[in-house]
Design a protein around this motif. Sequence first.
Motif, PDB file in Angstrom:
ATOM      1  N   LYS A   1     -11.913   0.769   3.631  1.00 23.74           N
ATOM      2  CA  LYS A   1     -12.355   1.552   2.468  1.00 23.74           C
ATOM      3  C   LYS A   1     -13.862   1.755   2.504  1.00 23.74           C
ATOM      4  CE  LYS A   1     -12.252   1.563  -2.597  1.00 23.74           C
ATOM      5  NZ  LYS A   1     -11.808   0.808  -3.808  1.00 23.74           N
TER       6      LYS A   1
ATOM      7  N   TYR B   1       0.868  -1.177   0.000  1.00 21.40           N
ATOM      8  CA  TYR B   1       0.000   0.000   0.000  1.00 21.40           C
ATOM      9  C   TYR B   1       0.904   1.226   0.000  1.00 21.40           C
ATOM     10  CZ  TYR B   1      -3.726  -3.265   1.016  1.00 21.40           C
ATOM     11  OH  TYR B   1      -4.615  -4.305   0.942  1.00 21.40           O
TER      12      TYR B   1
ATOM     13  N   ASN C   1      -8.135  -3.630   5.150  1.00 21.66           N
ATOM     14  CA  ASN C   1      -8.158  -2.412   4.345  1.00 21.66           C
ATOM     15  C   ASN C   1      -9.377  -2.343   3.442  1.00 21.66           C
ATOM     16  OD1 ASN C   1      -5.901  -1.036   5.283  1.00 21.66           O
ATOM     17  ND2 ASN C   1      -4.499  -2.098   3.896  1.00 21.66           N
TER      18      ASN C   1
ATOM     19  N   TRP D   1      -3.671   3.781   4.817  1.00 24.98           N
ATOM     20  CA  TRP D   1      -3.974   2.343   4.894  1.00 24.98           C
ATOM     21  C   TRP D   1      -3.151   1.675   5.979  1.00 24.98           C
ATOM     22  CZ3 TRP D   1      -8.154   1.666   2.228  1.00 24.98           C
ATOM     23  CH2 TRP D   1      -8.369   2.358   1.039  1.00 24.98           C
TER      24      TRP D   1
END
Length: 223
Positions: A216, A67, A212, A84
């Motif tokens: 999101k 990330y 993650n 992240w």
Amino acid sequence: MNTSLANTARLLGAGLRALLVLTLVTGVIYPLAVTGIAQGLFAGKANGSEVESHGKVVGSSLIGQAYNLPLKEGQETPEPDLKWFQGRPQNGLGTNSVNTQYQLILSGATNRAADNAELIQWIKDAKAAVVKDNSVPGHPVRPSDVPADAVTSSGSGLDPAISPKYADLQVHRVAERNGLPADRVQKLVDEHTEGRTLGFMGEPRVNVLELNTALKDLAASAR
């Protein structure tokens, strides 16, 4: 002479029939049976343990991802995208050095001894970066807070999970970067923390890709 040729022909015929039967059984029937059972009982695992987000495959729960921010001009190593959760360092084999992209063809350990000077420096640099990146106003991170998996790579260099302690350490930074309440991000980590397999194998862990993906969605719903 004719009898000898006939016997040879029979033996060759028997051998050919055995070859065809074994090829059919071990090369066709058995693989199809195993594939059918796997698809019927363990379809997700048989198809690569894919992780989906809004109907799109975004990766595998078995393989870590990087990330990072896009490379800037003149940069050789990308900076982490700190909104992240970050996984373990990606120190694999690479081109006889370091795998910095979770490249599957390059998976492997650093193969350096614990007293190797270069490895020791990597760990020191990684610890300093973890402290710097995750220290936010009101929630400083001390070097003693940094767990081992935050500064060392796994044997494959592709580990998809981190320890709950490393995930917890990142909560305030992730919350701040995404404009989210820290307690809600902490709850997300708790929801994605898995215990030991069968209660005794391995260690508690948090899958970074799955975490993650959920982050999101949480950030999108908060807008």
